[in-house]
Design a protein around this motif. Structure first.
Motif, PDB file in Angstrom:
ATOM      1  N   MET A  25       0.829  -1.203   0.000  1.00 14.39           N
ATOM      2  CA  MET A  25       0.000   0.000   0.000  1.00 14.39           C
ATOM      3  C   MET A  25       0.868   1.259   0.000  1.00 14.39           C
ATOM      4  N   ILE A  26       0.407   2.260  -0.766  1.00 13.81           N
ATOM      5  CA  ILE A  26       1.061   3.565  -0.820  1.00 13.81           C
ATOM      6  C   ILE A  26       0.001   4.612  -0.502  1.00 13.81           C
ATOM      7  N   PHE A  27       0.301   5.486   0.429  1.00 12.71           N
ATOM      8  CA  PHE A  27      -0.621   6.555   0.827  1.00 12.71           C
ATOM      9  C   PHE A  27      -0.016   7.883   0.411  1.00 12.71           C
ATOM     10  N   VAL A  28      -0.727   8.609  -0.439  1.00 16.84           N
ATOM     11  CA  VAL A  28      -0.235   9.892  -0.939  1.00 16.84           C
ATOM     12  C   VAL A  28      -0.976  11.013  -0.218  1.00 16.84           C
ATOM     13  N   ALA A  29      -0.214  11.888   0.407  1.00 15.37           N
ATOM     14  CA  ALA A  29      -0.790  13.041   1.111  1.00 15.37           C
ATOM     15  C   ALA A  29      -1.551  13.918   0.129  1.00 15.37           C
ATOM     16  N   GLY A  30      -2.422  14.757   0.658  1.00 20.16           N
ATOM     17  CA  GLY A  30      -3.180  15.666  -0.178  1.00 20.16           C
ATOM     18  C   GLY A  30      -2.276  16.490  -1.079  1.00 20.16           C
ATOM     19  N   GLN A  31      -2.551  16.438  -2.374  1.00 21.33           N
ATOM     20  CA  GLN A  31      -1.774  17.189  -3.360  1.00 21.33           C
ATOM     21  C   GLN A  31      -2.637  18.312  -3.913  1.00 21.33           C
ATOM     22  N   ILE A  32      -2.035  19.479  -4.063  1.00 22.65           N
ATOM     23  CA  ILE A  32      -2.751  20.638  -4.580  1.00 22.65           C
ATOM     24  C   ILE A  32      -2.178  21.015  -5.948  1.00 22.65           C
ATOM     25  N   GLY A  33      -2.699  22.082  -6.528  1.00 21.25           N
ATOM     26  CA  GLY A  33      -2.348  22.471  -7.878  1.00 21.25           C
ATOM     27  C   GLY A  33      -1.082  23.271  -8.030  1.00 21.25           C
ATOM     28  N   TRP A  34      -0.122  23.106  -7.128  1.00 19.22           N
ATOM     29  CA  TRP A  34       1.141  23.792  -7.334  1.00 19.22           C
ATOM     30  C   TRP A  34       2.165  22.820  -7.890  1.00 19.22           C
ATOM     31  N   GLY A  64       7.701   3.106  -7.668  1.00 12.89           N
ATOM     32  CA  GLY A  64       7.447   2.161  -8.750  1.00 12.89           C
ATOM     33  C   GLY A  64       5.984   1.908  -9.054  1.00 12.89           C
ATOM     34  N   ALA A  65       5.113   2.811  -8.653  1.00 16.41           N
ATOM     35  CA  ALA A  65       3.679   2.644  -8.891  1.00 16.41           C
ATOM     36  C   ALA A  65       3.204   3.643  -9.935  1.00 16.41           C
ATOM     37  N   GLY A  66       2.011   3.408 -10.436  1.00 14.55           N
ATOM     38  CA  GLY A  66       1.425   4.300 -11.425  1.00 14.55           C
ATOM     39  C   GLY A  66      -0.057   4.489 -11.178  1.00 14.55           C
ATOM     40  N   PRO A  67      -0.713   5.232 -12.047  1.00 15.50           N
ATOM     41  CA  PRO A  67      -2.145   5.512 -11.885  1.00 15.50           C
ATOM     42  C   PRO A  67      -3.003   4.254 -11.807  1.00 15.50           C
ATOM     43  N   GLU A  68      -2.565   3.194 -12.496  1.00 12.97           N
ATOM     44  CA  GLU A  68      -3.339   1.951 -12.498  1.00 12.97           C
ATOM     45  C   GLU A  68      -3.401   1.291 -11.123  1.00 12.97           C
ATOM     46  N   HIS A  69      -2.565   1.728 -10.194  1.00 11.18           N
ATOM     47  CA  HIS A  69      -2.548   1.156  -8.848  1.00 11.18           C
ATOM     48  C   HIS A  69      -3.419   1.923  -7.859  1.00 11.18           C
ATOM     49  N   ILE A  70      -3.965   3.060  -8.273  1.00 11.71           N
ATOM     50  CA  ILE A  70      -4.795   3.873  -7.364  1.00 11.71           C
ATOM     51  C   ILE A  70      -6.111   3.149  -7.103  1.00 11.71           C
ATOM     52  N   VAL A  71      -6.437   2.987  -5.818  1.00 11.22           N
ATOM     53  CA  VAL A  71      -7.686   2.331  -5.430  1.00 11.22           C
ATOM     54  C   VAL A  71      -8.662   3.295  -4.750  1.00 11.22           C
ATOM     55  N   ALA A 118      -5.090  27.575  -3.451  1.00 12.98           N
ATOM     56  CA  ALA A 118      -5.515  26.226  -3.823  1.00 12.98           C
ATOM     57  C   ALA A 118      -7.032  26.129  -3.937  1.00 12.98           C
ATOM     58  N   LEU A 119      -7.491  25.527  -5.029  1.00 10.03           N
ATOM     59  CA  LEU A 119      -8.924  25.316  -5.276  1.00 10.03           C
ATOM     60  C   LEU A 119      -9.324  23.863  -5.074  1.00 10.03           C
ATOM     61  N   VAL A 120      -8.338  22.954  -5.068  1.00  9.58           N
ATOM     62  CA  VAL A 120      -8.607  21.522  -4.923  1.00  9.58           C
ATOM     63  C   VAL A 120      -7.399  20.865  -4.262  1.00  9.58           C
ATOM     64  N   GLU A 121      -7.677  19.872  -3.437  1.00 11.38           N
ATOM     65  CA  GLU A 121      -6.645  19.028  -2.835  1.00 11.38           C
ATOM     66  C   GLU A 121      -7.120  17.594  -2.965  1.00 11.38           C
ATOM     67  N   ILE A 122      -6.214  16.686  -3.359  1.00  6.59           N
ATOM     68  CA  ILE A 122      -6.606  15.301  -3.603  1.00  6.59           C
ATOM     69  C   ILE A 122      -5.645  14.365  -2.893  1.00  6.59           C
ATOM     70  N   GLU A 123      -6.202  13.447  -2.096  1.00  7.67           N
ATOM     71  CA  GLU A 123      -5.442  12.372  -1.454  1.00  7.67           C
ATOM     72  C   GLU A 123      -5.607  11.111  -2.269  1.00  7.67           C
ATOM     73  N   ALA A 124      -4.599  10.239  -2.265  1.00  3.44           N
ATOM     74  CA  ALA A 124      -4.685   8.981  -3.009  1.00  3.44           C
ATOM     75  C   ALA A 124      -4.173   7.834  -2.173  1.00  3.44           C
ATOM     76  N   THR A 125      -4.779   6.675  -2.408  1.00  2.00           N
ATOM     77  CA  THR A 125      -4.280   5.413  -1.862  1.00  2.00           C
ATOM     78  C   THR A 125      -4.074   4.484  -3.047  1.00  2.00           C
ATOM     79  N   ALA A 126      -2.920   3.848  -3.095  1.00  5.63           N
ATOM     80  CA  ALA A 126      -2.613   2.905  -4.171  1.00  5.63           C
ATOM     81  C   ALA A 126      -2.225   1.567  -3.553  1.00  5.63           C
ATOM     82  N   VAL A 127      -2.479   0.504  -4.306  1.00  6.34           N
ATOM     83  CA  VAL A 127      -2.074  -0.842  -3.901  1.00  6.34           C
ATOM     84  C   VAL A 127      -1.338  -1.466  -5.085  1.00  6.34           C
ATOM     85  N   VAL A 128      -0.095  -1.851  -4.844  1.00  9.49           N
ATOM     86  CA  VAL A 128       0.727  -2.468  -5.888  1.00  9.49           C
ATOM     87  C   VAL A 128       0.765  -3.971  -5.619  1.00  9.49           C
ATOM     88  N   PRO A 129       0.268  -4.774  -6.564  1.00 10.80           N
ATOM     89  CA  PRO A 129       0.256  -6.233  -6.337  1.00 10.80           C
ATOM     90  C   PRO A 129       1.640  -6.811  -6.102  1.00 10.80           C
TER      91      PRO A 129
END
Length: 129
Positions: A25-34, A64-71, A118-129
């Motif tokens: 599992m990879i946890f990405v902190a909130g990312q903004i538009g900067w 080593g992860a990519g968008p396809e791993h975002i859950v 900032a107008l948007v902030e996005i958090e992500a969780t990814a899982v790499v098999p």
């Protein structure tokens, strides 16, 4: 990764009701538009949204992860109407950067974010098999 779609429920548009995955599992902190210099190349919602997604992809690539791993994605937006007004462009940008990956998502309107521009902030969780 397995998308979870209860029988009889309408198919969601642009996200999944649930995702089942196992792996690292990879946890990405909130990312903004900067950008990497902490300046905002875009002042509009769609532009900042795209930059936030690029930032998420950059963080994932560090392990080593990519968008396809975002859950899972959680969006915090300061103006629901700005998001709705730009929804078509937001969808195009999403597909350009993340492809046709539809993780579980929530979008929440908030009164403000920590960075005034900032107008948007996005958090992500990814899982790499």
């Amino acid at each position: 990764m397995k998308m979870l779609q209860p029988a009889g429920w309408p198919r969601p548009k642009g996200y999944s009701n649930g995702v089942s995955a196992s792996g690292r599992m990879i946890f990405v902190a909130g990312q903004i538009g900067w950008d990497e210099t902490e300046s905002f190349p875009a002042k509009d919602f769609a532009g900042q949204f795209g930059q936030a997604l690029k930032n998420i992809v950059a963080v994932l690539a560090e392990d080593g992860a990519g968008p396809e791993h975002i859950v899972r994605l959680t969006w915090f937006v300061t103006d629901k109407q700005a998001y709705l007004k730009d929804a078509r462009r937001v969808g195009e940008i999403y597909r350009e950067i993340l492809g046709r990956n539809w993780p579980a998502m929530s979008v929440v309107e908030v009164s403000a974010l920590m960075e005034d521009e900032a107008l948007v902030e996005i958090e992500a969780t990814a899982v790499v098999p």
